[in-house]
Design a protein around this motif. Structure first.
Motif, PDB file in Angstrom:
ATOM      1  N   PHE B 317       0.841  -1.200   0.000  1.00 20.34           N
ATOM      2  CA  PHE B 317       0.000   0.000   0.000  1.00 20.34           C
ATOM      3  C   PHE B 317       0.874   1.248   0.000  1.00 20.34           C
ATOM      4  O   PHE B 317       1.868   1.324   0.717  1.00 20.34           O
ATOM      5  N   SER B 318       0.476   2.188  -0.790  1.00 19.28           N
ATOM      6  CA  SER B 318       1.122   3.506  -0.748  1.00 19.28           C
ATOM      7  C   SER B 318       0.131   4.483  -0.154  1.00 19.28           C
ATOM      8  O   SER B 318      -1.015   4.553  -0.602  1.00 19.28           O
ATOM      9  N   HIS B 319       0.576   5.230   0.845  1.00 22.47           N
ATOM     10  CA  HIS B 319      -0.300   6.177   1.510  1.00 22.47           C
ATOM     11  C   HIS B 319       0.310   7.562   1.558  1.00 22.47           C
ATOM     12  O   HIS B 319       1.509   7.727   1.430  1.00 22.47           O
ATOM     13  N   SER B 320      -0.554   8.483   1.792  1.00 23.84           N
ATOM     14  CA  SER B 320      -0.117   9.850   2.000  1.00 23.84           C
ATOM     15  C   SER B 320      -0.776  10.328   3.288  1.00 23.84           C
ATOM     16  O   SER B 320      -1.999  10.323   3.385  1.00 23.84           O
ATOM     17  N   LEU B 321       0.032  10.699   4.276  1.00 19.86           N
ATOM     18  CA  LEU B 321      -0.535  11.078   5.572  1.00 19.86           C
ATOM     19  C   LEU B 321      -0.085  12.474   5.983  1.00 19.86           C
ATOM     20  O   LEU B 321       1.086  12.817   5.826  1.00 19.86           O
ATOM     21  N   PRO B 322      -0.990  13.254   6.521  1.00 20.75           N
ATOM     22  CA  PRO B 322      -0.570  14.561   7.040  1.00 20.75           C
ATOM     23  C   PRO B 322      -0.002  14.403   8.446  1.00 20.75           C
ATOM     24  O   PRO B 322      -0.632  13.805   9.304  1.00 20.75           O
ATOM     25  N   THR B 323       1.175  14.913   8.678  1.00 21.55           N
ATOM     26  CA  THR B 323       1.799  14.818  10.007  1.00 21.55           C
ATOM     27  C   THR B 323       2.427  16.160  10.341  1.00 21.55           C
ATOM     28  O   THR B 323       2.313  17.120   9.584  1.00 21.55           O
ATOM     29  N   GLY B 324       3.111  16.172  11.452  1.00 22.43           N
ATOM     30  CA  GLY B 324       3.841  17.376  11.825  1.00 22.43           C
ATOM     31  C   GLY B 324       4.951  17.701  10.843  1.00 22.43           C
ATOM     32  O   GLY B 324       5.537  18.778  10.875  1.00 22.43           O
ATOM     33  N   LEU B 325       5.278  16.771   9.986  1.00 19.50           N
ATOM     34  CA  LEU B 325       6.302  16.997   8.965  1.00 19.50           C
ATOM     35  C   LEU B 325       5.685  17.390   7.645  1.00 19.50           C
ATOM     36  O   LEU B 325       6.367  17.471   6.634  1.00 19.50           O
ATOM     37  N   GLY B 326       4.407  17.550   7.612  1.00 19.68           N
ATOM     38  CA  GLY B 326       3.740  17.798   6.343  1.00 19.68           C
ATOM     39  C   GLY B 326       3.138  16.499   5.841  1.00 19.68           C
ATOM     40  O   GLY B 326       2.839  15.592   6.619  1.00 19.68           O
ATOM     41  N   ASN B 327       2.992  16.406   4.539  1.00 16.85           N
ATOM     42  CA  ASN B 327       2.368  15.234   3.952  1.00 16.85           C
ATOM     43  C   ASN B 327       3.444  14.180   3.697  1.00 16.85           C
ATOM     44  O   ASN B 327       4.303  14.365   2.849  1.00 16.85           O
ATOM     45  N   ILE B 328       3.381  13.083   4.427  1.00 12.94           N
ATOM     46  CA  ILE B 328       4.419  12.062   4.240  1.00 12.94           C
ATOM     47  C   ILE B 328       3.894  10.935   3.357  1.00 12.94           C
ATOM     48  O   ILE B 328       2.685  10.705   3.278  1.00 12.94           O
ATOM     49  N   ASN B 329       4.807  10.265   2.689  1.00 12.35           N
ATOM     50  CA  ASN B 329       4.443   9.118   1.861  1.00 12.35           C
ATOM     51  C   ASN B 329       4.860   7.845   2.575  1.00 12.35           C
ATOM     52  O   ASN B 329       5.984   7.753   3.078  1.00 12.35           O
ATOM     53  N   THR B 330       3.965   6.879   2.628  1.00 13.88           N
ATOM     54  CA  THR B 330       4.297   5.619   3.284  1.00 13.88           C
ATOM     55  C   THR B 330       4.155   4.469   2.289  1.00 13.88           C
ATOM     56  O   THR B 330       3.220   4.459   1.494  1.00 13.88           O
ATOM     57  N   ASN B 331       5.085   3.578   2.355  1.00 17.79           N
ATOM     58  CA  ASN B 331       4.979   2.335   1.590  1.00 17.79           C
ATOM     59  C   ASN B 331       4.876   1.202   2.594  1.00 17.79           C
ATOM     60  O   ASN B 331       5.847   0.857   3.267  1.00 17.79           O
ATOM     61  N   LEU B 332       3.677   0.664   2.702  1.00 18.18           N
ATOM     62  CA  LEU B 332       3.383  -0.317   3.738  1.00 18.18           C
ATOM     63  C   LEU B 332       3.204  -1.697   3.112  1.00 18.18           C
ATOM     64  O   LEU B 332       2.586  -1.832   2.052  1.00 18.18           O
ATOM     65  N   VAL B 333       3.759  -2.682   3.758  1.00 15.85           N
ATOM     66  CA  VAL B 333       3.567  -4.062   3.301  1.00 15.85           C
ATOM     67  C   VAL B 333       2.803  -4.830   4.374  1.00 15.85           C
ATOM     68  O   VAL B 333       3.229  -4.893   5.528  1.00 15.85           O
ATOM     69  N   LEU B 334       1.641  -5.379   3.992  1.00 15.82           N
ATOM     70  CA  LEU B 334       0.868  -6.242   4.881  1.00 15.82           C
ATOM     71  C   LEU B 334       0.991  -7.670   4.367  1.00 15.82           C
ATOM     72  O   LEU B 334       1.108  -7.896   3.165  1.00 15.82           O
ATOM     73  N   SER B 335       0.945  -8.605   5.281  1.00 16.42           N
ATOM     74  CA  SER B 335       1.065  -9.992   4.834  1.00 16.42           C
ATOM     75  C   SER B 335       0.116 -10.894   5.623  1.00 16.42           C
ATOM     76  O   SER B 335      -0.346 -10.530   6.705  1.00 16.42           O
ATOM     77  N   ARG B 336      -0.148 -12.044   5.052  1.00 18.09           N
ATOM     78  CA  ARG B 336      -0.960 -13.054   5.743  1.00 18.09           C
ATOM     79  C   ARG B 336      -0.486 -14.424   5.271  1.00 18.09           C
ATOM     80  O   ARG B 336       0.108 -14.564   4.185  1.00 18.09           O
ATOM     81  N   SER B 337      -0.751 -15.414   6.067  1.00 17.28           N
ATOM     82  CA  SER B 337      -0.391 -16.763   5.640  1.00 17.28           C
ATOM     83  C   SER B 337      -1.386 -17.216   4.569  1.00 17.28           C
ATOM     84  O   SER B 337      -2.532 -16.727   4.534  1.00 17.28           O
ATOM     85  N   SER B 401      -0.869  -3.938  13.416  1.00 19.20           N
ATOM     86  CA  SER B 401      -2.144  -4.376  12.848  1.00 19.20           C
ATOM     87  C   SER B 401      -3.040  -4.944  13.940  1.00 19.20           C
ATOM     88  O   SER B 401      -2.584  -5.623  14.852  1.00 19.20           O
ATOM     89  N   HIS B 402      -4.336  -4.641  13.831  1.00 18.11           N
ATOM     90  CA  HIS B 402      -5.301  -5.208  14.779  1.00 18.11           C
ATOM     91  C   HIS B 402      -6.125  -6.314  14.136  1.00 18.11           C
ATOM     92  O   HIS B 402      -7.101  -6.772  14.706  1.00 18.11           O
ATOM     93  N   HIS B 403      -5.711  -6.720  12.950  1.00 19.39           N
ATOM     94  CA  HIS B 403      -6.438  -7.790  12.273  1.00 19.39           C
ATOM     95  C   HIS B 403      -5.933  -9.150  12.757  1.00 19.39           C
ATOM     96  O   HIS B 403      -4.767  -9.313  13.099  1.00 19.39           O
ATOM     97  N   THR B 404      -6.831 -10.119  12.781  1.00 18.30           N
ATOM     98  CA  THR B 404      -6.462 -11.434  13.297  1.00 18.30           C
ATOM     99  C   THR B 404      -5.421 -12.109  12.403  1.00 18.30           C
ATOM    100  O   THR B 404      -4.475 -12.720  12.899  1.00 18.30           O
ATOM    101  N   PHE B 405      -5.592 -11.988  11.083  1.00 21.56           N
ATOM    102  CA  PHE B 405      -4.718 -12.747  10.186  1.00 21.56           C
ATOM    103  C   PHE B 405      -3.752 -11.867   9.387  1.00 21.56           C
ATOM    104  O   PHE B 405      -2.703 -12.340   8.981  1.00 21.56           O
ATOM    105  N   VAL B 406      -4.137 -10.658   9.161  1.00 25.49           N
ATOM    106  CA  VAL B 406      -3.263  -9.783   8.367  1.00 25.49           C
ATOM    107  C   VAL B 406      -2.330  -9.019   9.296  1.00 25.49           C
ATOM    108  O   VAL B 406      -2.784  -8.364  10.234  1.00 25.49           O
TER     109      VAL B 406
END
Lengths: 174, 480
Positions: B317-337, B401-406
């Motif tokens: 996932f690529s995200h854009s979040l507003p923070t105290g640093l301005g708009n940051i870009n995040t590259n997040l990897v989620l996984s599951r079995s 993550s608060h998901h059971t499997f992801v």
């Protein structure tokens, strides 16, 4: 709108500003209606958009394109900003109303009002991505950046939006 | 119709690019235009006010520099004067014993107003020498220890008299001096004498009392008030942030909390006493602080876009979040079995926190009003707080993550540093208590509330202000 008029607008000339308003108000009103199902929201966006246009018109660079493109971009951003404030959930689809009453009979004759009504009836998330991708010509990366979602979410939203529109069109013209 | 359906996108795009007929759209013209015109008027006013913070910052810098220069010169002059007095005194300790019995010594018994060491000054007309003697030496000429002889006085006489305004010269330049012409002043008062050419310090660095050509224009009392103090200071602040304004949340992410860590600031404090109860204080303080932003992120986990990585599926996932640093870009990897039961687009909630580390210079401009007297007891204060960001960087990033499997697997964050404003201005009001705890060391405790005047972000798309409640302890070493 020539450059002299734009300069007058920047200088705060109310007559020139009114002329600019008259020249673009219809197109921009339709644009706002595409993003909001509620007419009052669309009017608010129209008002906010013009205020931003007058405020930031000095930033417009004529070398980068026609002023109408710049104004359109300001309005799209205004609509997105208003949507963000509403904290829209992309997955929420229960507000989708399939009952769209068209004024025209056949697809080719569908006027903008009919199409706008169809778009307005889409869930907000679908509608926003559809507008940005199909009408405004953004790509999924740009949409993801604008909305703070993933590219895959943007693609999914677009696909669902198009499916809904297609089903609606098929239902109507069966 | 089929063609249109097959190319739905083209159909809609073409339709909306056609000319729009105004008569189809009912726009309440006057109502909207009136609202727009009214808003433009407000914007114009705001724009005019918008330069105020910049003006205040400029004014505060200029004022601080001027005060520093002013203080430096005065401090230098006073130090050099004291040194001069000391040197003269030392130089004439021996020789003055030989002179004290002559006409050059003030033999008259003079009653001093205080018990401190005093210096008597007298200009002697016939040999153009000036003699200083302390009270002790006047009373007991044989034991004189601190008389000072000044030579090369190139002018006519003039004397000081102990009167309403003790440093005003008498114009009678030919009069022979009488005992009443002798003036006694404490050493500290001598240091506050007007420092102008021809009065105390001559070009050849001799002490002169009495050549006050412009004496009327200089009053010791005023000089005492106008001295600026520059002192080293340490400040420890606890912050409580309050997000203000319309923080521009993305559609599916929610900013939960923002926190600023306590910070220790070191620097100099500059004070100017305006009256017995009012003090203007400014200075420059350097500090570092951490700011943590916490979010809850809701992601639709797509099983369609998954990538098979060994025994796992991954989703990026690529995200854009507003923070105290301005708009940051995040590259997040989620996984599951592979065998975990997840449906397509099932929501995954994540806690996401980001900490940025800031190095900054602060330039406050405050007025403090003391209920009792300056530097002692309770005070109220208010003013402008300018903060210049020197460096701002991401220190720490966490996801859960608060998901059971992801599960969250990795996250990479980057941002555009030019997004944040380098200058933050806020107006501050507060109350406090100040006390001198040791000789020359003052401590003050205060609670201040800062109302942000400028946005955190430089980009107009984001409106983010942080109001802060600060509990502050400040220690100031009062330099002499």
């Amino acid at each position: 709108m020539d450059n002299q008029k734009i300069r007058l607008c920047i200088e705060g000339n109310r007559i020139a500003q009114k002329e600019l308003y008259e020249a673009y108000k219809v197109n921009l009103y339709v644009l706002c209606q595409r993003y909001f199902s509620d007419l009052e929201d669309a009017k608010d966006a129209l008002q906010e958009g013009f205020v931003k246009v007058y405020r930031d018109l000095h930033q417009y660079d004529e070398a980068k394109g026609h002023v109408s493109s710049w104004i359109k971009k300001v309005f799209v951003n205004t609509c997105l900003e208003k949507l963000r404030k509403k904290k829209i959930d992309f997955q929420k689809i229960e507000d989708y109303d399939h009952e769209v009453v068209f004024e025209s009979g056949i697809l080719s004759d569908l006027n903008l009002k009919d199409l706008t009504k169809m778009i307005q009836k889409l869930p907000t998330g679908y509608r926003t991505v559809f507008n940005l991708y199909v009408i405004e010509g953004y790509n999924h990366l740009e949409i993801a950046d604008q909305l703070g979602i993933s590219e895959s979410t943007s693609k999914t939203q677009l696909m669902k939006a198009k499916n809904m529109l297609r089903i609606k069109l098929e239902d109507v013209f069966k | 119709m089929e063609d249109s359906n097959n190319n739905l996108e083209k159909f809609f795009r073409d339709k909306f690019n056609q000319r729009i007929e105004p008569q189809d759209w009912n726009i309440p013209d006057n109502e909207i235009w009136d609202s727009i015109a009214s808003e433009i008027n407000k914007e114009d006013k705001k724009r005019r006010i918008g330069v105020l913070p910049i003006f205040l910052v400029g004014a505060s810098i200029l004022f601080s520099v001027l005060m520093a220069i002013d203080n430096y010169h005065k401090g230098k002059n006073i130090t050099s004067l004291r040194q001069e007095i000391k040197e003269c005194a030392d130089h004439h300790v021996t020789s003055s014993n030989n002179n004290v019995s002559d006409e050059n010594v003030a033999k008259d018994k003079v009653e001093s107003q205080n018990s401190e060491t005093v210096i008597a000054s007298k200009l002697i007309s016939n040999d153009k020498n000036t003699v200083f003697a302390d009270k002790h030496s006047v009373d007991n000429p044989d034991k004189t220890t601190k008389s000072i002889k000044l030579e090369n006085v190139q002018s006519k006489n003039s004397v000081f008299q102990e009167a309403q305004d003790p440093y005003i010269a008498i114009d009678d330049v030919n009069r022979v001096l009488e005992k009443d012409d002798i003036v006694f002043k404490t050493i500290s008062d001598v240091a506050l004498l007007p420092i102008i050419k021809g009065n105390i310090l001559t070009d050849d660095s001799h002490l002169l009392f009495g050549l006050l050509n412009n004496a009327e224009t200089v009053k010791p009392k005023n000089r005492a008030k106008n001295i600026f103090n520059i002192d080293p200071a340490a400040r420890y602040v606890f912050w409580q942030d309050k997000i203000n304004g319309s923080f521009d949340n993305p559609l599916s992410e929610l900013l939960v909390k923002e926190e600023t860590s306590p910070s220790l600031a070191l620097g100099i404090a500059v004070f100017k006493k305006l009256s017995n109860r009012l003090v203007f204080n400014t200075g420059i303080l350097y500090y570092q602080r951490n700011q943590t932003s916490q979010y809850v992120i809701n992601l639709p986990y797509s099983t369609v876009d998954e990538i098979n990585v060994g025994s796992e599926f991954e989703n990026r996932f690529s995200h854009s979040l507003p923070t105290g640093l301005g708009n940051i870009n995040t590259n997040l990897v989620l996984s599951r079995s592979i065998n975990s039961p997840v449906t397509n687009n099932e929501n995954v909630y994540l806690d996401f926190s980001l900490q940025n580390h800031t190095k900054a210079l602060a330039l406050p401009m405050m007025l403090s009003y003391y209920l009792k007297k300056t530097g002692d007891g309770f005070f109220v204060q208010g003013g402008i707080f300018n903060e210049f960001i020197i460096q701002n960087e991401i220190r720490d990033v966490n996801t859960e993550s608060h998901h059971t499997f992801v599960k969250d697997k990795s996250i990479v964050v980057d941002y555009n540093k030019s997004q944040i404003n380098k200058l933050n201005v806020s107006s501050v009001v507060g109350v406090g208590y100040e006390k001198e705890i040791l000789k020359g060391i003052g401590i003050s405790l205060s609670a201040n509330y800062g109302f942000a005047l400028t946005n955190t972000f430089a980009t107009p798309n984001y409106q983010h202000k942080i109001d802060q409640l600060g509990l502050q302890m400040m220690v100031v070493k009062k330099l002499k």
